[in-house]
Design a protein around this motif. Structure first.
Motif, PDB file in Angstrom:
ATOM      1  N   GLN A  33      34.543  56.969  31.280  1.00  0.00           N
ATOM      2  CA  GLN A  33      33.583  57.512  32.228  1.00  0.00           C
ATOM      3  C   GLN A  33      34.272  57.516  33.590  1.00  0.00           C
ATOM      4  OE1 GLN A  33      29.240  56.642  31.855  1.00  0.00           O
ATOM      5  NE2 GLN A  33      29.977  54.805  30.789  1.00  0.00           N
ATOM      6  N   PRO A  34      34.521  58.675  34.173  1.00  0.00           N
ATOM      7  CA  PRO A  34      35.356  58.724  35.372  1.00  0.00           C
ATOM      8  C   PRO A  34      34.806  57.922  36.547  1.00  0.00           C
ATOM      9  CG  PRO A  34      34.338  60.874  34.919  1.00  0.00           C
ATOM     10  CD  PRO A  34      34.134  60.020  33.712  1.00  0.00           C
ATOM     11  N   ARG A  35      33.478  57.770  36.660  1.00  0.00           N
ATOM     12  CA  ARG A  35      32.925  57.005  37.782  1.00  0.00           C
ATOM     13  C   ARG A  35      33.274  55.528  37.711  1.00  0.00           C
ATOM     14  NH1 ARG A  35      27.197  57.299  37.173  1.00  0.00           N
ATOM     15  NH2 ARG A  35      27.670  57.829  35.022  1.00  0.00           N
ATOM     16  N   PHE A  36      33.696  55.048  36.522  1.00  0.00           N
ATOM     17  CA  PHE A  36      34.053  53.645  36.361  1.00  0.00           C
ATOM     18  C   PHE A  36      35.535  53.389  36.658  1.00  0.00           C
ATOM     19  CE2 PHE A  36      30.073  53.738  34.253  1.00  0.00           C
ATOM     20  CZ  PHE A  36      29.608  52.432  34.130  1.00  0.00           C
ATOM     21  N   VAL A  37      36.316  54.442  36.804  1.00  0.00           N
ATOM     22  CA  VAL A  37      37.770  54.307  36.915  1.00  0.00           C
ATOM     23  C   VAL A  37      38.210  54.500  38.359  1.00  0.00           C
ATOM     24  CG1 VAL A  37      39.999  55.228  36.169  1.00  0.00           C
ATOM     25  CG2 VAL A  37      38.086  55.101  34.549  1.00  0.00           C
ATOM     26  N   GLU A  38      39.083  53.602  38.827  1.00  0.00           N
ATOM     27  CA  GLU A  38      39.676  53.748  40.161  1.00  0.00           C
ATOM     28  C   GLU A  38      41.118  54.238  40.063  1.00  0.00           C
ATOM     29  OE1 GLU A  38      40.503  51.208  44.267  1.00  0.00           O
ATOM     30  OE2 GLU A  38      39.464  50.257  42.577  1.00  0.00           O
ATOM     31  N   GLN A  39      41.925  53.605  39.210  1.00  0.00           N
ATOM     32  CA  GLN A  39      43.309  54.028  38.980  1.00  0.00           C
ATOM     33  C   GLN A  39      43.613  53.896  37.498  1.00  0.00           C
ATOM     34  OE1 GLN A  39      45.945  51.566  41.304  1.00  0.00           O
ATOM     35  NE2 GLN A  39      45.356  52.483  43.258  1.00  0.00           N
ATOM     36  N   THR A  40      44.401  54.835  36.964  1.00  0.00           N
ATOM     37  CA  THR A  40      44.753  54.755  35.548  1.00  0.00           C
ATOM     38  C   THR A  40      46.240  54.942  35.347  1.00  0.00           C
ATOM     39  OG1 THR A  40      44.149  55.520  33.335  1.00  0.00           O
ATOM     40  CG2 THR A  40      44.489  57.221  34.999  1.00  0.00           C
ATOM     41  N   SER A  41      46.733  54.388  34.251  1.00  0.00           N
ATOM     42  CA  SER A  41      48.068  54.693  33.741  1.00  0.00           C
ATOM     43  C   SER A  41      47.862  55.558  32.498  1.00  0.00           C
ATOM     44  CB  SER A  41      48.833  53.411  33.423  1.00  0.00           C
ATOM     45  OG  SER A  41      50.164  53.725  33.033  1.00  0.00           O
ATOM     46  N   VAL A  42      48.876  55.670  31.661  1.00  0.00           N
ATOM     47  CA  VAL A  42      48.781  56.533  30.485  1.00  0.00           C
ATOM     48  C   VAL A  42      47.983  55.867  29.372  1.00  0.00           C
ATOM     49  CG1 VAL A  42      50.087  57.809  28.750  1.00  0.00           C
ATOM     50  CG2 VAL A  42      50.986  57.597  31.066  1.00  0.00           C
TER      51      VAL A  42
ATOM     52  N   TYR B 152      39.452  62.277  39.019  1.00  0.00           N
ATOM     53  CA  TYR B 152      38.652  62.521  40.216  1.00  0.00           C
ATOM     54  C   TYR B 152      38.136  63.958  40.260  1.00  0.00           C
ATOM     55  CZ  TYR B 152      39.602  57.922  42.072  1.00  0.00           C
ATOM     56  OH  TYR B 152      39.635  56.559  42.253  1.00  0.00           O
ATOM     57  N   ARG B 153      38.913  64.892  39.780  1.00  0.00           N
ATOM     58  CA  ARG B 153      38.474  66.287  39.698  1.00  0.00           C
ATOM     59  C   ARG B 153      37.257  66.419  38.786  1.00  0.00           C
ATOM     60  NH1 ARG B 153      41.261  71.609  39.737  1.00  0.00           N
ATOM     61  NH2 ARG B 153      42.993  70.532  40.760  1.00  0.00           N
ATOM     62  N   SER B 154      37.117  65.517  37.826  1.00  0.00           N
ATOM     63  CA  SER B 154      36.042  65.591  36.838  1.00  0.00           C
ATOM     64  C   SER B 154      34.861  64.680  37.159  1.00  0.00           C
ATOM     65  CB  SER B 154      36.595  65.214  35.451  1.00  0.00           C
ATOM     66  OG  SER B 154      37.720  66.003  35.111  1.00  0.00           O
ATOM     67  N   MET B 155      34.954  63.897  38.207  1.00  0.00           N
ATOM     68  CA  MET B 155      33.982  62.832  38.433  1.00  0.00           C
ATOM     69  C   MET B 155      32.556  63.339  38.608  1.00  0.00           C
ATOM     70  SD  MET B 155      34.651  59.527  40.849  1.00  0.00           S
ATOM     71  CE  MET B 155      36.158  59.154  39.944  1.00  0.00           C
ATOM     72  N   GLU B 156      32.370  64.459  39.270  1.00  0.00           N
ATOM     73  CA  GLU B 156      31.030  65.005  39.472  1.00  0.00           C
ATOM     74  C   GLU B 156      30.609  65.944  38.346  1.00  0.00           C
ATOM     75  OE1 GLU B 156      30.768  67.014  43.192  1.00  0.00           O
ATOM     76  OE2 GLU B 156      30.352  65.193  44.312  1.00  0.00           O
ATOM     77  N   ARG B 157      31.569  66.362  37.516  1.00  0.00           N
ATOM     78  CA  ARG B 157      31.286  67.455  36.587  1.00  0.00           C
ATOM     79  C   ARG B 157      31.181  67.025  35.128  1.00  0.00           C
ATOM     80  NH1 ARG B 157      35.344  72.230  37.442  1.00  0.00           N
ATOM     81  NH2 ARG B 157      33.705  73.287  36.246  1.00  0.00           N
ATOM     82  N   SER B 158      31.816  65.906  34.755  1.00  0.00           N
ATOM     83  CA  SER B 158      31.912  65.560  33.340  1.00  0.00           C
ATOM     84  C   SER B 158      31.490  64.109  33.101  1.00  0.00           C
ATOM     85  CB  SER B 158      33.347  65.774  32.850  1.00  0.00           C
ATOM     86  OG  SER B 158      33.441  65.601  31.462  1.00  0.00           O
ATOM     87  N   ARG B 159      30.669  63.898  32.086  1.00  0.00           N
ATOM     88  CA  ARG B 159      30.210  62.542  31.771  1.00  0.00           C
ATOM     89  C   ARG B 159      31.383  61.685  31.265  1.00  0.00           C
ATOM     90  NH1 ARG B 159      25.249  60.687  30.991  1.00  0.00           N
ATOM     91  NH2 ARG B 159      24.441  62.832  30.962  1.00  0.00           N
TER      92      ARG B 159
END
Length: 455
Positions: free
Chosen positions: A375-384, A279-286
């Motif tokens: 792509q962070p915009r496609f992710v809601e929750q992740t595990s390892v 989420y920290r990267s969602m606006e900044r990194s593709r």
């Protein structure tokens, strides 16, 4: 309000010797402050703007882990997220799973305090049975509120001194046309005095050559030499250092298995940090790479990660998660691997990954972990090793196109050389990596052969 009154009292005290007057003024301030804290939500919107904003600005959290009053829970960071219908805000949190009570969201708006809205608590399904787990708290912003900060409350009565989290990612619902970075690597979390300085520097420089523009490091307790190196990279701009003092609040586990490692939270909050980094990267990194520092996501038919993804993404336009298989590169000292030895690094803590040029076959009967490029915009929750909730599709990249080079520290199985496969892909970067690593070690004040020769 109390702090505002007290500052006024101090100013008046300069010009007055009437102690009774000053004490009376303090009492009036306290009474007004208590009354303001108990104003019903319906009428709070009519408060003068300076009073509501004073309450918001007085207790803004500047920590990465913020205890939630009157609960066993912790807030980490808050993000605008309108991808899930009915919600506007996602608060990345750490919750005690057996102690969840109804919560309410309270917003600091530009010109008033909001009404409270009910919070929805979503504990991540992957918690490895530890008492505490990564949790999302979902909130809806009330009508006519231009929100700047948010906090959580275990009941509708105002807390006397709520801790506010600033809202990040004001554009997560928009389609981005450009990003500050093409690739971000998320490293979580360094603990236990981790001090493999040489490997860390080499990995960062190889990632830089592969097109990575930012590495987010969640640091709990790196070793002294590594701390100096991270400081140098942070000053240069490649590393974004996030302090992660989870041990101040919980008994974090040194591993992922509760029955073996014990503790309150898996692996120093690894899952919480990975989700926060996305989420920290969602606006900044593709793209965001989710892997450990002893792993390098390496393309084999492209010069860098940019050209790799420029090829793959058009072929898989709805894909947000690219799965990458790992291969183990054990320590194997041979005449060939010693060609990667660099004398100037012999006194630097850690090991030289340029000497890791053999990989071993996997046992097909065992589960083999992989890591992800997302792509962070496609992710809601992740595990390892896999995404828990996503909005797009997944695709497994063929190993011959790209795989993870995992330079293990400890390896239980010692295999003979004839069972290993030679792979000198890292040496394609050697001539550019060696001077860069040497220079960054020098900036960090770490030893080199030149310095020792002068002694």
């Amino acid at each position: 309000m109390t702090s505002f009154c007290l500052s006024d009292v101090m100013e008046r005290a300069k010009y007055s010797t009437n102690t009774k007057y000053i004490l009376l003024f303090i009492i009036v301030c306290l009474v007004i402050s208590l009354a303001l804290e108990r104003i019903p939500d319906t009428y709070r919107k009519f408060m003068p703007p300076y009073k509501s904003m004073l309450m918001c600005s007085s207790q803004i959290s500047d920590q990465t882990i913020t205890p939630l009053d009157n609960t066993k829970h912790f807030m980490v960071s808050a993000f605008m997220d309108q991808r899930v219908k009915g919600f506007d805000i996602r608060i990345i949190s750490i919750f005690r799973r057996d102690s969840i009570q109804p919560l309410h969201c309270l917003f600091c708006c530009v010109d008033h305090l909001s009404d409270t809205t009910p919070a929805t608590v979503l504990v991540h399904s992957d918690h490895f049975d530890f008492p505490y787990g990564a949790t999302d708290v979902m909130c809806q912003i009330p009508h006519n509120c231009n929100a700047t900060h948010v906090t959580l409350m275990p009941h509708t009565m105002r807390s006397m001194n709520p801790m506010w989290l600033p809202l990040r990612n004001k554009k997560t619902h928009e389609k981005y046309t450009s990003f500050e970075f093409n690739f971000t690597v998320c490293i979580s979390a360094l603990f236990g005095g981790y001090n493999n300085v040489l490997q860390f520097a080499q990995t960062l420089e190889i990632y830089r050559l592969l097109g990575v523009g930012r590495v987010v490091v969640y640091n709990n307790s790196g070793g002294p030499e590594l701390s100096r190196l991270l400081h140098s990279y942070s000053q240069e701009g490649l590393v974004e250092l996030v302090q992660w003092p989870i041990h101040n609040y919980l008994n974090p586990s040194h591993g992922w298995r509760l029955s073996v490692h014990g503790g309150d939270l898996q692996y120093y909050g690894q899952l919480v940090a990975l989700n926060e980094c996305i989420y920290r990267s969602m606006e900044r990194s593709r793209y965001v790479l989710l892997n450990d520092i002893d792993e390098i996501i390496m393309p084999y038919q492209h010069d860098n990660l940019t050209s790799l993804m420029d090829t793959l993404q058009p072929q898989h336009p709805n894909t947000g998660v690219f799965i990458i298989q790992a291969l183990v590169y054990p320590k194997k000292t041979t005449k060939e691997s010693n060609k990667g030895y660099v004398d100037a690094w012999r006194q630097v803590p850690g090991f030289n990954i340029l000497q890791r040029i053999y990989w071993e076959d996997r046992n097909d009967k065992q589960y083999h972990r992989h890591k992800m490029l997302v792509q962070p915009r496609f992710v809601e929750q992740t595990s390892v090793h896999y995404v828990l909730k996503l909005f797009g599709e997944k695709y497994k990249i063929p190993e011959q196109l790209c795989h993870i080079m995992h330079s293990v520290t400890k390896h239980l199985t010692e295999r003979p050389l004839e069972e290993l496969h030679l792979d000198k892909r890292l040496w394609d970067f050697k001539d550019r990596v060696i001077p860069r690593v040497t220079e960054m070690l020098r900036r960090a004040g770490l030893p080199s052969s030149e310095e020792e020769a002068d002694e």
